[in-house]
Write an enzyme that holds these catalytic residues in place. Structure first.
Site, PDB file in Angstrom:
ATOM      1  N   ASP A 101      33.487  71.541  79.271  1.00 47.65           N
ATOM      2  CA  ASP A 101      34.484  70.137  78.770  1.00 47.65           C
ATOM      3  C   ASP A 101      35.461  68.863  79.486  1.00 47.65           C
ATOM      4  OD1 ASP A 101      36.570  72.051  79.828  1.00 47.65           O
ATOM      5  OD2 ASP A 101      38.154  71.349  79.178  1.00 47.65           O
ATOM      6  N   ASP A 110      32.355  77.314  81.290  1.00 49.60           N
ATOM      7  CA  ASP A 110      34.115  77.139  82.007  1.00 49.60           C
ATOM      8  C   ASP A 110      34.929  77.616  81.392  1.00 49.60           C
ATOM      9  OD1 ASP A 110      36.321  75.508  83.943  1.00 49.60           O
ATOM     10  OD2 ASP A 110      36.087  75.050  81.198  1.00 49.60           O
ATOM     11  N   ASP A 151      39.169  77.056  80.851  1.00 54.54           N
ATOM     12  CA  ASP A 151      39.997  75.906  80.511  1.00 54.54           C
ATOM     13  C   ASP A 151      39.912  75.349  80.113  1.00 54.54           C
ATOM     14  OD1 ASP A 151      42.921  78.118  81.309  1.00 54.54           O
ATOM     15  OD2 ASP A 151      41.768  77.557  83.460  1.00 54.54           O
TER      16      ASP A 151
END
Length: 218
Positions: A167, A11, A13
């Site tokens: 995250d 991922d 961001d």
């Protein structure tokens, strides 16, 4: 140690790029601009990783669909005003370069738009290290498995040889839906407890721990 994963998908961001707080603030500021109820930090962070339209549907449920373009424009203005101040997490350039040098295939699966990711890859200098990328405006948003499925198909890698690093619970659920292992990082958008409920291989708590885990175990 024998290589476990051929393809590692990140991922962007909140995982490689320290932007989760800025995204949440941009969502909140946009709501204020449009006189809408302002989501809490937790509510704003929860939608990070989703495509922008889907994120707004969850974070700003009172927003009428006809007002989405105006909200999206407000969001982009607020986010881009701070974009130049945002940076990769410490150690990320070294980690990505080392994984590439070891012959790993590297990918990105992100809720960002294509234009946003391309801009970020150029700004950070990481673009040359990634073999394939997918964005939310190109296929189904997380947690649908399409991004991972397309990346694996493009690079010719089986699910058993693929690792998703993210995250958010959206990342980990996408990994499950694609039959792929997941590594959670708790220094981004979603809290540790929520990530651990998705039963990742591990949940690491700092960028340094992420690098150590990947270099030793992936």
């Amino acid at each position: 140690m024998a290589e476990r994963f051929e393809l590692i998908v990140f991922d962007w961001d909140g995982t490689l790029f320290d932007s989760a707080a800025a995204i949440a603030r941009a969502i909140q500021a946009s709501c204020r601009d449009l006189d809408l109820a302002v989501p809490s930090d937790a509510q704003a962070r929860h939608v990070i990783g989703l495509g922008l339209g889907e994120a707004l549907r969850h974070a700003v449920p009172d927003l009428q669909e006809a007002d989405y373009p105006r909200m999206i424009e407000c969001y982009r203005q607020h986010f881009l005003a701070k974009d130049h101040e945002l940076k990769l997490f410490a150690g990320v350039p070294t980690l990505i370069a080392e994984l590439a040098a070891r012959g790993r295939l590297l990918g990105v699966a992100t809720g960002k738009s294509r234009s946003g990711l391309d801009r970020a890859l150029v700004q950070t200098g990481l673009g040359a290290h990634f073999h394939a990328t997918r964005c939310a405006d190109e296929c189904f948003s997380k947690p649908h498995p399409a991004m991972l499925e397309q990346l694996m198909d493009e690079l010719g890698v089986d699910p058993a040889a693929t690792l998703m690093v993210g995250d958010t619970t959206h990342d980990l659920q996408m990994a499950k839906n694609a039959g792929v292992a997941g590594l959670a990082v708790s220094f981004g958008a979603h809290p540790r407890a929520a990530l651990e409920r998705e039963s990742p291989l591990a949940c690491v708590h700092t960028p340094r721990d992420m690098a150590r885990w990947l270099l030793e175990r992936a």
